[in-house]
Design an enzyme around this catalytic site. Structure first.
Site, PDB file in Angstrom:
ATOM      1  N   GLU A 157      65.826  45.296  76.850  1.00 12.38           N
ATOM      2  CA  GLU A 157      66.900  46.085  77.465  1.00 12.38           C
ATOM      3  C   GLU A 157      68.251  45.940  76.770  1.00 12.38           C
ATOM      4  OE1 GLU A 157      66.920  45.120  81.633  1.00 12.38           O
ATOM      5  OE2 GLU A 157      65.091  46.251  81.991  1.00 12.38           O
ATOM      6  N   GLU A 177      58.136  46.831  82.484  1.00 13.10           N
ATOM      7  CA  GLU A 177      58.580  46.231  83.747  1.00 13.10           C
ATOM      8  C   GLU A 177      58.671  47.322  84.802  1.00 13.10           C
ATOM      9  OE1 GLU A 177      62.313  44.089  83.739  1.00 13.10           O
ATOM     10  OE2 GLU A 177      61.774  43.008  81.903  1.00 13.10           O
TER      11      GLU A 177
HETATM   12  C1  BGC Z   1      65.284  42.673  83.462  1.00 10.17           C
HETATM   13  C2  BGC Z   1      64.746  41.487  84.218  1.00 10.17           C
HETATM   14  C3  BGC Z   1      65.263  41.530  85.638  1.00 10.17           C
HETATM   15  C4  BGC Z   1      64.742  42.788  86.285  1.00 10.17           C
HETATM   16  C5  BGC Z   1      65.133  42.971  87.753  1.00 10.17           C
HETATM   17  C6  BGC Z   1      65.251  43.952  84.247  1.00 10.17           C
HETATM   18  O1  BGC Z   1      66.431  44.656  84.041  1.00 10.17           O
HETATM   19  O2  BGC Z   1      64.631  42.796  82.219  1.00 10.17           O
HETATM   20  O3  BGC Z   1      65.145  40.337  83.547  1.00 10.17           O
HETATM   21  O4  BGC Z   1      64.938  40.399  86.356  1.00 10.17           O
HETATM   22  O5  BGC Z   1      65.240  43.893  85.596  1.00 10.17           O
HETATM   23  O6  BGC Z   1      66.508  43.137  87.889  1.00 10.17           O
END
Ligand code: BGC
Length: 491
Positions: free
Chosen positions: A184, A395
């Site tokens: 990110e 993610e």
């Molecule tokens: C990040 C994680 C974070 C997740 C939830 C993402 O932006 O890569 O490190 O914990 O979002 O906020």
């Protein structure tokens, strides 16, 4: 990608070989912040300074204790039946001051070996259990020593990052075939260097994000080329970087100005980073002209958005082997003229962004409004804008507050709907979606929210020194999805 049999809308079966994963990041789970010679990183410094920038001034000195409890994490991974596990390397655990120069001087010092062995064991154990590792080189935890030299604000970081990447490819690339260079870069640029919410904690509105984004894009591209020319032939892996992206829709879908505003918002959120890498080595034209015009009005001699040289453009263009995107939420956009004086990246694009108040939030006061259909839209956007790349969702997740009930039925319903949207994206929109990683395997240190926001498939009892892991209902249900390679549902 091979599709399994004919479509059956009762059993939503995913393509054969679809990757079902979960993700973590070093600083958020490892603990052992100074164990075995690890050097400090910017989050160690930031949290140790206190100052109420993190919920209750919490730190990740211990976090989930994964540095000492890898076997327990592996148990969770096996229980879930994950096909893929994404984790990040702690840069300053491997190279305490961030540079490979330090290692060369010390040779095979004991301290260096400790860090390497930890990750070697993780990788070997995963592979021995049939789980494919996806490894992130850098997930927000810049070695403090590098930050002290200017961090992402200085162009010198490009070479340093490349050296670190080469070190990792050379050390682990015989077994790791899926790499993410930078997690990110867009969140990092905005949260750390534009707003000062993340370390180094110094806001630079209007300039910080552009300046650091510029260097991160170059650093990624350089590392990709190093892989391409020095390692690919022998190791045969793939390298990309992971973008955070919301889906941003026009507030009034019938309004042309709102449609244009939403496009500009997507350009800033995603295309600023993705277009140079996936299309032509350069920033989106709309951003170049908006920022240049705004900078001029504000009395700058040149645009606050830096320019790539022709040589840099050639280096950046095409420097990714797949598209990795991280989706959490959706927003609406409408046109909103900026007053000339205000320095702020978001204001550069004359857009106001907000959630629809009717959308549910995953927990009280959360920024995450639960919009599963937004992910399908985003995937279609990526397919159409970036020439149908292979996509991994590296993610996606929904937090619960603390304490979080183990019976997280409502949260599982979000996951279920999301997985259904993925199915539609694959089968109806013909998106080349290859995998899906839940954020996160474990409840962990959620940056400025500390331990108050729980994203885990497994609950971690942070009050118990043994840090036991217990599955939420979502973990049990996700394991069934993985086992069946799909869900029951309807389109
Ligand atoms: C990040 C994680 C974070 C997740 C939830 C993402 O932006 O890569 O490190 O914990 O979002 O906020």
């Amino acid at each position: 990608m091979a599709f399994s049999s004919t479509l059956n809308h009762e059993e939503l079966t995913f393509p054969e070989g679809f990757c079902w994963g979960a993700a973590t990041a070093a600083y958020q789970v490892e603990g052992g912040w100074d164990a075995d010679g690890k050097g400090p990183n910017v989050w160690d410094t930031f949290t140790h300074q206190g100052g109420d920038r993190v919920f209750r001034n919490q730190t990740a000195d211990v976090a989930c204790g994964s540095y000492a409890r890898w076997e327990e994490d592996l148990k969770c991974i096996k229980q879930l039946g994950l096909t893929h596990y994404r984790f990040s390397l702690s840069w300053s655990r491997l190279l305490p001051d961030g540079t490979t120069g330090f290692i060369n001087q010390k040779g095979n010092c004991f301290l260096k070996i400790e860090g390497i062995d930890y990750y070697n064991k993780m990788i070997d154990d995963l592979l021995a259990n049939g789980v494919t590792p996806m490894v992130t080189l850098y997930h927000f935890d810049l070695p403090q020593h590098l930050e002290d030299q200017g961090g992402w604000k200085t162009g010198a970081i490009v070479e340093v990052f490349d050296a670190y990447a080469q070190f990792c490819f050379g050390t682990f690339g015989d077994r790791v075939k899926l790499w993410i260079t930078i997690n990110e870069p867009n969140v990092l640029a905005f949260c750390a260097y534009e707003k000062g919410l993340f370390p180094p904690g110094i806001p630079n509105p209007g300039t910080g994000a552009y300046q650091t984004a510029h260097n991160m894009i170059k650093a990624h591209a350089k590392a990709w080329h190093s892989y391409d020319s020095l390692f690919r032939k022998k190791q045969n892996g793939q390298v990309s970087l992971a973008f955070f992206s919301p889906w941003i829709a026009p507030a009034n879908p019938a309004s042309v100005t709102d449609q244009e505003a939403a496009k500009r918002a997507m350009a800033l959120a995603l295309d600023l980073f993705a277009k140079p890498i996936f299309i032509d080595g350069d920033y989106p034209a709309v951003l170049k002209s908006q920022v240049a015009a705004m900078s001029k009005k504000q009395g700058y001699l040149s645009s606050r958005l830096p320019e790539f040289t022709e040589e840099e453009k050639r280096m950046i263009k095409g420097s990714a082997d797949f598209f990795a995107v991280q989706y959490y939420t959706t927003r609406l956009a409408k046109h909103h003229e900026n007053s000339e004086k205000e320095l702020n990246c978001l204001k550069d694009i004359d857009v106001e962004i907000f959630p629809d108040p009717s959308w549910q939030v995953s927990q009280q006061d959360s920024w995450i409004h639960v919009v599963p259909w937004g992910l399908r839209k985003l995937l279609k956007y990526i397919k159409d804008t970036y020439n149908n790349p292979v996509i991994y969702i590296t993610e996606n997740g929904f937090p619960q507050g603390d304490p979080a009930p183990l019976d997280d039925t409502q949260r599982w319903e979000y996951f279920r709907q999301t997985i259904q949207e993925l199915y539609k994206a694959i089968h109806l929109d013909e998106v080349s979606l290859q995998g899906y990683y839940v954020w996160s395997l474990l409840d962990n240190f959620e940056w400025t929210e500390g331990y108050s926001s729980r994203f885990g498939l497994y609950c971690v009892d942070f009050d118990n020194p043994d840090l036991p892991r217990t599955p939420y209902k979502s973990a049990v249900e996700y394991a069934k999805v993985i086992q069946n390679n799909g869900i029951k549902g309807s389109l």
